[in-house]
Motif scaffolding. Sequence first.
Motif, PDB file in Angstrom:
ATOM      1  N   ILE A  50     -41.940   7.616 -80.534  1.00  0.00           N
ATOM      2  CA  ILE A  50     -42.984   7.791 -81.436  1.00  0.00           C
ATOM      3  C   ILE A  50     -43.276   6.312 -82.053  1.00  0.00           C
ATOM      4  O   ILE A  50     -44.424   5.600 -81.594  1.00  0.00           O
ATOM      5  CB  ILE A  50     -43.501   8.634 -82.457  1.00  0.00           C
ATOM      6  N   SER A  51     -42.825   5.153 -82.628  1.00  0.00           N
ATOM      7  CA  SER A  51     -43.759   4.401 -83.320  1.00  0.00           C
ATOM      8  C   SER A  51     -44.196   3.566 -81.782  1.00  0.00           C
ATOM      9  O   SER A  51     -44.419   2.462 -82.173  1.00  0.00           O
ATOM     10  CB  SER A  51     -42.232   3.602 -83.743  1.00  0.00           C
ATOM     11  N   GLN A  52     -42.941   2.875 -81.530  1.00  0.00           N
ATOM     12  CA  GLN A  52     -42.848   2.501 -79.515  1.00  0.00           C
ATOM     13  C   GLN A  52     -44.437   2.288 -79.238  1.00  0.00           C
ATOM     14  O   GLN A  52     -45.070   1.690 -78.464  1.00  0.00           O
ATOM     15  CB  GLN A  52     -42.047   2.309 -79.065  1.00  0.00           C
ATOM     16  N   ILE A  53     -44.750   4.002 -79.148  1.00  0.00           N
ATOM     17  CA  ILE A  53     -46.352   3.779 -78.485  1.00  0.00           C
ATOM     18  C   ILE A  53     -47.420   3.765 -79.400  1.00  0.00           C
ATOM     19  O   ILE A  53     -47.954   3.263 -78.824  1.00  0.00           O
ATOM     20  CB  ILE A  53     -45.990   5.966 -78.377  1.00  0.00           C
ATOM     21  N   VAL A  54     -47.238   3.919 -80.952  1.00  0.00           N
ATOM     22  CA  VAL A  54     -48.369   3.299 -80.881  1.00  0.00           C
ATOM     23  C   VAL A  54     -48.626   2.110 -81.470  1.00  0.00           C
ATOM     24  O   VAL A  54     -49.636   1.992 -81.365  1.00  0.00           O
ATOM     25  CB  VAL A  54     -47.359   3.719 -82.876  1.00  0.00           C
ATOM     26  N   ASP A  55     -47.341   1.315 -81.072  1.00  0.00           N
ATOM     27  CA  ASP A  55     -47.141  -0.339 -81.004  1.00  0.00           C
ATOM     28  C   ASP A  55     -47.953  -0.877 -79.655  1.00  0.00           C
ATOM     29  O   ASP A  55     -47.679  -1.705 -79.558  1.00  0.00           O
ATOM     30  CB  ASP A  55     -46.345  -1.192 -81.581  1.00  0.00           C
ATOM     31  N   ASN A  56     -47.769  -0.194 -78.717  1.00  0.00           N
ATOM     32  CA  ASN A  56     -48.401  -0.236 -76.741  1.00  0.00           C
ATOM     33  C   ASN A  56     -47.296  -0.647 -76.501  1.00  0.00           C
ATOM     34  O   ASN A  56     -47.138  -1.727 -75.166  1.00  0.00           O
ATOM     35  CB  ASN A  56     -49.679  -0.817 -77.219  1.00  0.00           C
ATOM     36  N   ALA A  57     -46.235  -0.291 -76.565  1.00  0.00           N
ATOM     37  CA  ALA A  57     -44.519  -0.864 -75.866  1.00  0.00           C
ATOM     38  C   ALA A  57     -44.906  -0.017 -74.684  1.00  0.00           C
ATOM     39  O   ALA A  57     -45.301   0.513 -74.233  1.00  0.00           O
ATOM     40  CB  ALA A  57     -43.237  -0.091 -76.547  1.00  0.00           C
ATOM     41  N   ASN A  58     -43.880  -1.115 -73.816  1.00  0.00           N
ATOM     42  CA  ASN A  58     -44.115  -0.436 -72.304  1.00  0.00           C
ATOM     43  C   ASN A  58     -43.460   0.558 -72.121  1.00  0.00           C
ATOM     44  O   ASN A  58     -42.445   1.026 -72.582  1.00  0.00           O
ATOM     45  CB  ASN A  58     -43.113  -2.147 -71.610  1.00  0.00           C
ATOM     46  N   GLU A  59     -44.288   1.098 -70.909  1.00  0.00           N
ATOM     47  CA  GLU A  59     -44.091   2.733 -70.239  1.00  0.00           C
ATOM     48  C   GLU A  59     -42.336   2.771 -70.516  1.00  0.00           C
ATOM     49  O   GLU A  59     -41.755   3.889 -70.759  1.00  0.00           O
ATOM     50  CB  GLU A  59     -44.651   2.917 -70.045  1.00  0.00           C
ATOM     51  N   ASN A  60     -41.678   1.886 -69.658  1.00  0.00           N
ATOM     52  CA  ASN A  60     -40.182   2.284 -69.863  1.00  0.00           C
ATOM     53  C   ASN A  60     -39.483   2.031 -70.749  1.00  0.00           C
ATOM     54  O   ASN A  60     -38.580   2.825 -70.607  1.00  0.00           O
ATOM     55  CB  ASN A  60     -39.996   0.759 -68.429  1.00  0.00           C
ATOM     56  N   ILE A  61     -39.869   1.060 -71.837  1.00  0.00           N
ATOM     57  CA  ILE A  61     -39.116   1.027 -73.040  1.00  0.00           C
ATOM     58  C   ILE A  61     -38.830   2.270 -73.655  1.00  0.00           C
ATOM     59  O   ILE A  61     -38.132   2.609 -74.629  1.00  0.00           O
ATOM     60  CB  ILE A  61     -39.237  -0.326 -73.612  1.00  0.00           C
ATOM     61  N   VAL A  62     -40.561   2.601 -73.779  1.00  0.00           N
ATOM     62  CA  VAL A  62     -40.680   4.366 -74.253  1.00  0.00           C
ATOM     63  C   VAL A  62     -39.734   5.341 -74.040  1.00  0.00           C
ATOM     64  O   VAL A  62     -38.933   6.311 -74.656  1.00  0.00           O
ATOM     65  CB  VAL A  62     -42.044   4.875 -74.744  1.00  0.00           C
ATOM     66  N   LEU A  63     -39.973   5.362 -73.117  1.00  0.00           N
ATOM     67  CA  LEU A  63     -38.729   6.403 -71.770  1.00  0.00           C
ATOM     68  C   LEU A  63     -37.599   6.341 -72.113  1.00  0.00           C
ATOM     69  O   LEU A  63     -37.012   7.059 -72.015  1.00  0.00           O
ATOM     70  CB  LEU A  63     -39.267   6.554 -70.102  1.00  0.00           C
ATOM     71  N   SER A  64     -36.705   5.204 -72.377  1.00  0.00           N
ATOM     72  CA  SER A  64     -35.458   4.420 -72.762  1.00  0.00           C
ATOM     73  C   SER A  64     -35.226   5.412 -73.885  1.00  0.00           C
ATOM     74  O   SER A  64     -34.220   5.843 -74.148  1.00  0.00           O
ATOM     75  CB  SER A  64     -34.884   3.470 -72.176  1.00  0.00           C
ATOM     76  N   THR A  65     -35.865   4.441 -74.557  1.00  0.00           N
ATOM     77  CA  THR A  65     -35.909   5.320 -76.055  1.00  0.00           C
ATOM     78  C   THR A  65     -35.878   6.503 -76.345  1.00  0.00           C
ATOM     79  O   THR A  65     -34.955   7.283 -77.179  1.00  0.00           O
ATOM     80  CB  THR A  65     -36.853   4.803 -77.331  1.00  0.00           C
ATOM     81  N   LEU A  66     -36.682   7.341 -75.950  1.00  0.00           N
ATOM     82  CA  LEU A  66     -36.371   9.286 -75.807  1.00  0.00           C
ATOM     83  C   LEU A  66     -35.800   9.745 -74.617  1.00  0.00           C
ATOM     84  O   LEU A  66     -35.470  10.320 -76.218  1.00  0.00           O
ATOM     85  CB  LEU A  66     -37.782   9.222 -74.778  1.00  0.00           C
TER      86      LEU A  66
END
Length: 64
Positions: free
Chosen positions: A7-23
């Motif tokens: 969620i923090s990565q989404i708020v920080d506009n991180a790369n989609e693939n990074i967010v999916l991997s973390t999720l």
Amino acid sequence: MTQPKAISQIVDNANENIVLSTLKRELSQLAVQQKISKTGLTFLTKLQKPDFNTDIALSTITWI
């Protein structure tokens, strides 16, 4: 309760693939601990299914 890293990565506009991997990693940890709902487990299963179109496209770009 702290906010999940994905969620923090989404708020920080991180790369989609990074967010999916973390999720995936965070949901997998909850599943191992048996602290995930049936809906969460269904979502994790859907996230983990291979997407052949995307995978082939990414591998093709890698080799060009």
